[in-house]
Design an enzyme around this catalytic site. Structure first.
Site, mmCIF file in Angstrom:
data_model
loop_
_atom_site.group_PDB
_atom_site.id
_atom_site.type_symbol
_atom_site.label_atom_id
_atom_site.label_comp_id
_atom_site.label_asym_id
_atom_site.label_seq_id
_atom_site.Cartn_x
_atom_site.Cartn_y
_atom_site.Cartn_z
ATOM 1 N N ASP A 35 0.804 -1.130 -0.039
ATOM 2 C CA ASP A 35 -0.068 0.122 -0.028
ATOM 3 C C ASP A 35 0.789 1.350 0.056
ATOM 4 O O ASP A 35 1.419 1.618 0.888
ATOM 5 C CB ASP A 35 -1.010 0.057 1.055
ATOM 6 C CG ASP A 35 -1.881 1.077 1.191
ATOM 7 O OD1 ASP A 35 -1.688 2.064 0.706
ATOM 8 O OD2 ASP A 35 -3.089 1.218 2.163
ATOM 9 N N GLU A 127 1.569 2.364 13.400
ATOM 10 C CA GLU A 127 0.376 2.193 12.074
ATOM 11 C C GLU A 127 -0.617 1.433 12.843
ATOM 12 O O GLU A 127 -0.572 0.197 12.781
ATOM 13 C CB GLU A 127 0.880 1.711 10.771
ATOM 14 C CG GLU A 127 0.257 1.963 9.841
ATOM 15 C CD GLU A 127 -1.160 0.638 9.625
ATOM 16 O OE1 GLU A 127 -2.099 0.927 10.434
ATOM 17 O OE2 GLU A 127 -0.830 -0.097 8.902
ATOM 18 N N GLU A 136 -10.515 -3.658 15.091
ATOM 19 C CA GLU A 136 -9.361 -4.250 15.444
ATOM 20 C C GLU A 136 -7.986 -3.460 15.163
ATOM 21 O O GLU A 136 -7.058 -3.692 14.934
ATOM 22 C CB GLU A 136 -9.273 -5.167 14.278
ATOM 23 C CG GLU A 136 -10.027 -6.581 14.430
ATOM 24 C CD GLU A 136 -9.598 -7.728 13.475
ATOM 25 O OE1 GLU A 136 -8.715 -7.616 12.727
ATOM 26 O OE2 GLU A 136 -9.731 -9.161 14.023
ATOM 27 N N HIS A 286 -5.306 0.205 1.423
ATOM 28 C CA HIS A 286 -5.669 -1.177 1.683
ATOM 29 C C HIS A 286 -6.861 -1.249 2.759
ATOM 30 O O HIS A 286 -7.761 -2.157 2.861
ATOM 31 C CB HIS A 286 -4.733 -1.996 1.957
ATOM 32 C CG HIS A 286 -4.494 -1.844 3.537
ATOM 33 N ND1 HIS A 286 -3.701 -0.746 3.957
ATOM 34 C CD2 HIS A 286 -4.613 -2.461 4.706
ATOM 35 C CE1 HIS A 286 -3.462 -0.855 5.202
ATOM 36 N NE2 HIS A 286 -3.983 -1.845 5.656
#
Length: 351
Positions: A35, A127, A136, A286
């Site tokens: 990505d 990240e 999540e 993504h």
């Protein structure tokens, strides 16, 4: 013979195990590294913050393959602690060695809540974002690290997250629903009665992760929440909510809402901050967008008002999974409400 399948609440240990296991395979890391928007924005943000990183101690929360840790070392960090809970940490160690960074980067296997660092840090990089920002996500872990390990006045990359919503018209859904009216012409069997069943199946309560095209967005997006990573608390994450107001561009049928996020990196010596955006108006990532289908489409014309409130909160079955509740009013229609979640097959009991 059908079986009744009942969801059960997973204990936290099982939730964590399933979550970390999902990061032990190469596929998810390939997707993230590939990505370009994600990886290059982090790289540019770290390099643009080199004055804040040079000679400093950095903590990378959820380091994965260690690529962000290496970016920090390249930006001049004195020491980087790359904390990673799953087995990909073994590969991160190999990557660190392959790039001759062993003297600067220490990979630590474990969760940030359980590891013991030898010192406090001046910079946290992570990240942590999930689908719809919070599904999540590792944000709770980042906040734990902030409160325990970050020195006063320290830097957090990224430092801010924002959530947006917009009404959309998904033509693929309408095509799939119309399909059942075409069967008779093709095969001589009228199956138009399937349309209502198809609508219930397709326009369900799932959060659908999909790419939304610019042409399908029916208004300017509205920001409904902002999270300042220096001040937000874990308790506040239990209910992230906000109101929205949109005006439609023209005549169309609203059949869904699109939710997306941005995160912002401070750039002290630059005129503008650096923003990583998952907007349908920007290059695809993504994360794509989170699509929330209404029970039935609603026709709008130019300037039709679409208002409401969004509430995001952890699922009862798994704290790592997010639910999105939307109260909305379109034009003169009465207020509607719908709650959405991402299907969690792991929490289903065996029949």
């Amino acid at each position: 013979m059908s079986h009744v399948v009942k969801k059960r609440k997973l204990d936290k240990t099982r939730q964590d195990s399933l979550y970390f296991d999902s990061y032990s395979d190469v596929t998810i890391h390939e997707e993230m590294i590939a990505d370009h928007v994600r990886t290059n924005t982090y790289r540019m943000a770290i390099l643009r913050n080199s004055e804040c990183i040079r000679g400093k101690v950095v903590l990378d929360v959820g380091a994965g393959t260690g690529v962000l840790s290496i970016f920090c070392a390249q930006a001049g960090a004195k020491k980087v602690y790359a904390v990673e809970a799953c087995s990909i940490a073994e590969q991160a160690e190999k990557i660190v060695q392959q790039n001759n960074m062993e003297d600067k980067i220490q990979v630590i296997r474990g969760t940030v809540e359980t590891v013991d660092l030898p010192e406090r840090v001046e910079v946290i990089v992570s990240e942590w974002m999930g689908y719809a920002l919070l599904h999540e996500s590792m944000l709770n872990s980042v906040l734990y690290a902030r409160d325990k390990w970050l020195q006063p006045g320290g830097v957090i990359l990224p430092s801010k997250a924002e959530l947006y919503i917009a009404p959309i018209s998904d033509p693929v859904v309408e095509d799939r629903l119309h399909f059942w009216y075409t069967v008779k012409d093709q095969y001589g069997v009228d199956m138009s009665c399937m349309s209502d069943f198809a609508r219930r199946c397709i326009m369900n309560s799932d959060i659908t992760v999909n790419s939304v095209t610019v042409e399908d967005v029916l208004s300017h997006p509205a920001r409904f929440a902002e999270l300042d990573l220096h001040t937000v608390t874990v308790e506040e994450l239990r209910s992230v909510k906000g109101q929205f107001r949109c005006e439609s561009f023209g005549s169309a049928a609203v059949n869904a809402f699109c939710v997306y996020f941005t995160v912002t990196f401070p750039c002290p010596d630059k005129p503008h901050a650096l923003v990583l955006s998952t907007s349908p108006f920007k290059p695809e990532t993504h994360w794509k967008q989170a699509v929330l289908y209404l029970d039935a489409p609603v026709d709008v014309v130019q300037d039709t008002l679409v208002t409401g409130e969004v509430s995001m909160y952890p699922s009862e079955e798994s704290a790592r999974h997010i639910c999105i509740h939307v109260d909305y009013t379109i034009g003169e229609q009465k207020k509607q409400s719908k709650t959405f979640s991402i299907p969690d097959w792991s929490s289903e009991a065996q029949p």
